[in-house]
Design a protein around this motif. Structure first.
Motif, PDB file in Angstrom:
ATOM      1  N   ASP A  25       0.827  -1.197   0.000  1.00  9.22           N
ATOM      2  CA  ASP A  25       0.000   0.000   0.000  1.00  9.22           C
ATOM      3  C   ASP A  25       0.868   1.255   0.000  1.00  9.22           C
ATOM      4  O   ASP A  25       1.947   1.292   0.609  1.00  9.22           O
ATOM      5  CB  ASP A  25      -0.909   0.027   1.227  1.00  9.22           C
ATOM      6  CG  ASP A  25      -2.092  -0.913   1.099  1.00  9.22           C
ATOM      7  OD1 ASP A  25      -2.643  -1.028  -0.015  1.00  9.22           O
ATOM      8  OD2 ASP A  25      -2.469  -1.529   2.115  1.00  9.22           O
ATOM      9  N   GLN A  26       0.393   2.282  -0.667  1.00  9.83           N
ATOM     10  CA  GLN A  26       1.012   3.594  -0.552  1.00  9.83           C
ATOM     11  C   GLN A  26       0.779   4.103   0.865  1.00  9.83           C
ATOM     12  O   GLN A  26      -0.278   3.889   1.445  1.00  9.83           O
ATOM     13  CB  GLN A  26       0.419   4.529  -1.609  1.00  9.83           C
ATOM     14  CG  GLN A  26       0.727   4.058  -3.020  1.00  9.83           C
ATOM     15  CD  GLN A  26      -0.134   4.698  -4.093  1.00  9.83           C
ATOM     16  OE1 GLN A  26      -1.065   5.433  -3.810  1.00  9.83           O
ATOM     17  NE2 GLN A  26       0.174   4.405  -5.355  1.00  9.83           N
ATOM     18  N   SER A  27       1.790   4.763   1.439  1.00 12.83           N
ATOM     19  CA  SER A  27       1.728   5.083   2.865  1.00 12.83           C
ATOM     20  C   SER A  27       2.131   6.522   3.139  1.00 12.83           C
ATOM     21  O   SER A  27       2.784   7.179   2.324  1.00 12.83           O
ATOM     22  CB  SER A  27       2.635   4.135   3.664  1.00 12.83           C
ATOM     23  OG  SER A  27       3.973   4.234   3.228  1.00 12.83           O
TER      24      SER A  27
ATOM     25  N   ASN B 241      -5.837   8.021  -0.392  1.00 19.02           N
ATOM     26  CA  ASN B 241      -5.114   8.723   0.671  1.00 19.02           C
ATOM     27  C   ASN B 241      -3.821   9.336   0.152  1.00 19.02           C
ATOM     28  O   ASN B 241      -3.454  10.458   0.518  1.00 19.02           O
ATOM     29  CB  ASN B 241      -4.801   7.757   1.824  1.00 19.02           C
ATOM     30  CG  ASN B 241      -6.046   7.340   2.581  1.00 19.02           C
ATOM     31  OD1 ASN B 241      -7.152   7.753   2.259  1.00 19.02           O
ATOM     32  ND2 ASN B 241      -5.873   6.506   3.591  1.00 19.02           N
ATOM     33  N   GLU B 242      -3.133   8.606  -0.707  1.00 13.57           N
ATOM     34  CA  GLU B 242      -1.862   9.096  -1.237  1.00 13.57           C
ATOM     35  C   GLU B 242      -2.086  10.274  -2.178  1.00 13.57           C
ATOM     36  O   GLU B 242      -1.368  11.275  -2.108  1.00 13.57           O
ATOM     37  CB  GLU B 242      -1.129   7.970  -1.971  1.00 13.57           C
ATOM     38  CG  GLU B 242       0.269   8.334  -2.448  1.00 13.57           C
ATOM     39  CD  GLU B 242       1.292   8.410  -1.326  1.00 13.57           C
ATOM     40  OE1 GLU B 242       2.409   8.889  -1.582  1.00 13.57           O
ATOM     41  OE2 GLU B 242       0.971   7.972  -0.190  1.00 13.57           O
ATOM     42  N   VAL B 243      -3.061  10.160  -3.059  1.00 14.81           N
ATOM     43  CA  VAL B 243      -3.291  11.231  -4.027  1.00 14.81           C
ATOM     44  C   VAL B 243      -3.696  12.522  -3.325  1.00 14.81           C
ATOM     45  O   VAL B 243      -3.426  13.615  -3.808  1.00 14.81           O
ATOM     46  CB  VAL B 243      -4.344  10.800  -5.085  1.00 14.81           C
ATOM     47  CG1 VAL B 243      -5.754  11.111  -4.651  1.00 14.81           C
ATOM     48  CG2 VAL B 243      -4.054  11.443  -6.426  1.00 14.81           C
TER      49      VAL B 243
ATOM     50  N   ASN C 147     -11.176   3.375  -1.881  1.00 14.45           N
ATOM     51  CA  ASN C 147      -9.997   4.220  -1.697  1.00 14.45           C
ATOM     52  C   ASN C 147      -8.696   3.440  -1.849  1.00 14.45           C
ATOM     53  O   ASN C 147      -7.660   3.999  -2.198  1.00 14.45           O
ATOM     54  CB  ASN C 147     -10.031   4.893  -0.328  1.00 14.45           C
ATOM     55  CG  ASN C 147     -11.070   5.995  -0.248  1.00 14.45           C
ATOM     56  OD1 ASN C 147     -11.715   6.311  -1.243  1.00 14.45           O
ATOM     57  ND2 ASN C 147     -11.230   6.576   0.943  1.00 14.45           N
ATOM     58  N   LYS C 148      -8.740   2.144  -1.575  1.00 17.05           N
ATOM     59  CA  LYS C 148      -7.526   1.329  -1.660  1.00 17.05           C
ATOM     60  C   LYS C 148      -7.146   0.984  -3.098  1.00 17.05           C
ATOM     61  O   LYS C 148      -5.998   0.636  -3.369  1.00 17.05           O
ATOM     62  CB  LYS C 148      -7.713   0.030  -0.864  1.00 17.05           C
ATOM     63  CG  LYS C 148      -7.636   0.211   0.644  1.00 17.05           C
ATOM     64  CD  LYS C 148      -6.193   0.332   1.106  1.00 17.05           C
ATOM     65  CE  LYS C 148      -6.086   0.234   2.619  1.00 17.05           C
ATOM     66  NZ  LYS C 148      -4.669   0.291   3.068  1.00 17.05           N
ATOM     67  N   SER C 149      -8.121   1.026  -4.016  1.00 15.43           N
ATOM     68  CA  SER C 149      -7.789   0.810  -5.416  1.00 15.43           C
ATOM     69  C   SER C 149      -7.050   2.032  -5.949  1.00 15.43           C
ATOM     70  O   SER C 149      -7.133   3.129  -5.385  1.00 15.43           O
ATOM     71  CB  SER C 149      -9.056   0.543  -6.227  1.00 15.43           C
ATOM     72  OG  SER C 149      -9.666  -0.667  -5.800  1.00 15.43           O
ATOM     73  N   ALA C 150      -6.323   1.856  -7.033  1.00 18.16           N
ATOM     74  CA  ALA C 150      -5.455   2.925  -7.545  1.00 18.16           C
ATOM     75  C   ALA C 150      -5.896   3.329  -8.944  1.00 18.16           C
ATOM     76  O   ALA C 150      -6.041   2.478  -9.832  1.00 18.16           O
ATOM     77  CB  ALA C 150      -4.001   2.460  -7.562  1.00 18.16           C
ATOM     78  N   TYR C 151      -6.090   4.640  -9.110  1.00 18.53           N
ATOM     79  CA  TYR C 151      -6.579   5.181 -10.365  1.00 18.53           C
ATOM     80  C   TYR C 151      -5.717   6.380 -10.785  1.00 18.53           C
ATOM     81  O   TYR C 151      -4.890   6.870 -10.020  1.00 18.53           O
ATOM     82  CB  TYR C 151      -8.046   5.606 -10.232  1.00 18.53           C
ATOM     83  CG  TYR C 151      -8.941   4.497  -9.755  1.00 18.53           C
ATOM     84  CD1 TYR C 151      -9.266   3.438 -10.594  1.00 18.53           C
ATOM     85  CD2 TYR C 151      -9.454   4.496  -8.457  1.00 18.53           C
ATOM     86  CE1 TYR C 151     -10.083   2.406 -10.155  1.00 18.53           C
ATOM     87  CE2 TYR C 151     -10.264   3.474  -8.015  1.00 18.53           C
ATOM     88  CZ  TYR C 151     -10.577   2.428  -8.866  1.00 18.53           C
ATOM     89  OH  TYR C 151     -11.373   1.400  -8.422  1.00 18.53           O
ATOM     90  N   SER C 152      -5.976   6.855 -11.978  1.00 14.00           N
ATOM     91  CA  SER C 152      -5.220   7.984 -12.532  1.00 14.00           C
ATOM     92  C   SER C 152      -5.695   9.302 -11.932  1.00 14.00           C
ATOM     93  O   SER C 152      -6.761   9.392 -11.310  1.00 14.00           O
ATOM     94  CB  SER C 152      -5.384   8.031 -14.056  1.00 14.00           C
ATOM     95  OG  SER C 152      -4.990   6.819 -14.654  1.00 14.00           O
ATOM     96  N   LEU C 153      -4.902  10.357 -12.162  1.00 16.31           N
ATOM     97  CA  LEU C 153      -5.231  11.691 -11.656  1.00 16.31           C
ATOM     98  C   LEU C 153      -4.995  12.740 -12.734  1.00 16.31           C
ATOM     99  O   LEU C 153      -3.930  12.757 -13.370  1.00 16.31           O
ATOM    100  CB  LEU C 153      -4.383  12.038 -10.428  1.00 16.31           C
ATOM    101  CG  LEU C 153      -4.496  13.489  -9.929  1.00 16.31           C
ATOM    102  CD1 LEU C 153      -5.904  13.767  -9.402  1.00 16.31           C
ATOM    103  CD2 LEU C 153      -3.453  13.780  -8.853  1.00 16.31           C
ATOM    104  N   ARG C 154      -5.975  13.599 -12.929  1.00 20.40           N
ATOM    105  CA  ARG C 154      -5.815  14.835 -13.686  1.00 20.40           C
ATOM    106  C   ARG C 154      -5.926  15.994 -12.701  1.00 20.40           C
ATOM    107  O   ARG C 154      -6.914  16.091 -11.967  1.00 20.40           O
ATOM    108  CB  ARG C 154      -6.910  14.987 -14.748  1.00 20.40           C
ATOM    109  CG  ARG C 154      -6.759  14.105 -15.961  1.00 20.40           C
ATOM    110  CD  ARG C 154      -5.571  14.538 -16.820  1.00 20.40           C
ATOM    111  NE  ARG C 154      -5.400  13.603 -17.927  1.00 20.40           N
ATOM    112  CZ  ARG C 154      -5.870  13.808 -19.153  1.00 20.40           C
ATOM    113  NH1 ARG C 154      -6.568  14.899 -19.426  1.00 20.40           N
ATOM    114  NH2 ARG C 154      -5.647  12.920 -20.098  1.00 20.40           N
TER     115      ARG C 154
END
Length: 303
Positions: free
Chosen positions: A61-63, A90-92, A195-202
């Protein structure tokens, strides 16, 4: 220690320099030197590429460890270069869960809210998925970077999933809204994903009013994120003192032990710091001037 005048770029948080960047220009992220196309759509200015900031990690997990972390599809950094990073919520948000917070975006930009995506879609009421896609009229150029769930990657070139900064559901910290679509689909959909899944960011640019608000928080002084960060041999910091005054940049470690103190002058400058004065680790820094302090920033030293 070499100091040079800073002319070409100052963070968009500083209103006096806010007009230097015009939407449609290439955005240079001073934290790592990466470049992003930008596009004006209605009243909003958006990155026209997914964010690719942070260090790739694998299988964990990102922490909240003061290091920006990302996943790259199939753990291949080339996929991050093509599609951007994939981020848990949480990371983003950089562990500040206020909707519209800066998160991992560059200075002057923030993680878009669900409402801001609704405004974006309203410019294309009939077929937002088509108009926001590559070749569409918007110039937004959606990227179908897939996603990661439980460290398993799926749907590259099949799904576009873009994080918002708006949490959803009845359990805080559980789900947040994500905007998604498929190639050749007319829709630009909304759902609440884990929230634990990871997606892209714009990232979306702050408004001028937001910039004024940010400047008021730090009064007459400003200090940028370090670049490069993590740093090996040196790093560069931009700073701004609004009025004639003397100040110092103070560096300290996670135990608040002071490591270095550098005097700086008024006006806009860039200062280059050699890492010889530091051991490997995480450090923090801020400007101290009279009774004022800038926002505290962090830099990671790798040797």
């Amino acid at each position: 220690m070499k100091k040079v005048f800073f002319i070409t770029y100052l963070s968009l948080f500083v209103v006096s320099a806010y007009s230097q960047f015009k939407c449609g220009d290439t955005l240079i992220d001073i934290r790592d030197g990466q470049k992003y196309a930008t596009v004006q759509i209605g009243t909003q200015c958006w990155m026209a590429q997914n964010l690719n900031y942070g260090i790739m990690i694998v299988g964990i997990d990102q922490s909240n460890n003061a290091i920006a972390e990302k996943y790259c599809y199939h753990n291949d950094t080339n996929n991050c270069l093509l599609y951007g990073g994939l981020y848990q919520f949480n990371e983003v948000m950089d562990y500040n869960f206020t909707p519209g917070s800066k998160g991992l975006c560059p200075d002057g930009w923030h993680v878009p809210t669900d409402e801001e995506y609704t405004i974006l879609s309203s410019n294309y009421p009939n077929s937002p998925g088509i108009e926001l896609a590559p070749g569409g009229s918007s110039g937004f150029n959606l990227q179908y970077g897939g996603f990661s769930s439980n460290f398993t990657f799926a749907s590259l070139n099949i799904y576009c999933n873009l994080r918002t900064s708006t949490e959803s559901g009845s359990i805080p910290g559980n789900t947040a809204y994500v905007r998604y679509t498929y190639p050749s689909d007319t829709g630009f959909y909304r759902s609440n994903y884990p929230n634990k899944s990871a997606y892209s960011l714009r990232c979306i640019q702050d408004t001028i009013n937001t910039a004024i608000s940010e400047v008021s928080k730090i009064s007459t002084i400003y200090i940028s994120d370090a670049y490069p960060n993590p740093a090996t041999n040196y790093f560069i910091i931009n700073y701004y003192l609004h009025t004639n005054q003397s100040a110092e940049i103070i560096f300290f470690n996670i135990l608040s032990k002071e490591y270095l103190r550098c005097k700086i002058d008024d006006a806009s400058n860039t200062i280059k710091i050699n890492t010889n004065a530091f051991s490997k680790g995480i450090y923090f820094y801020r400007i101290i001037s009279r009774d004022e302090c800038s926002i505290t920033k962090k830099v990671i030293i790798y040797k």
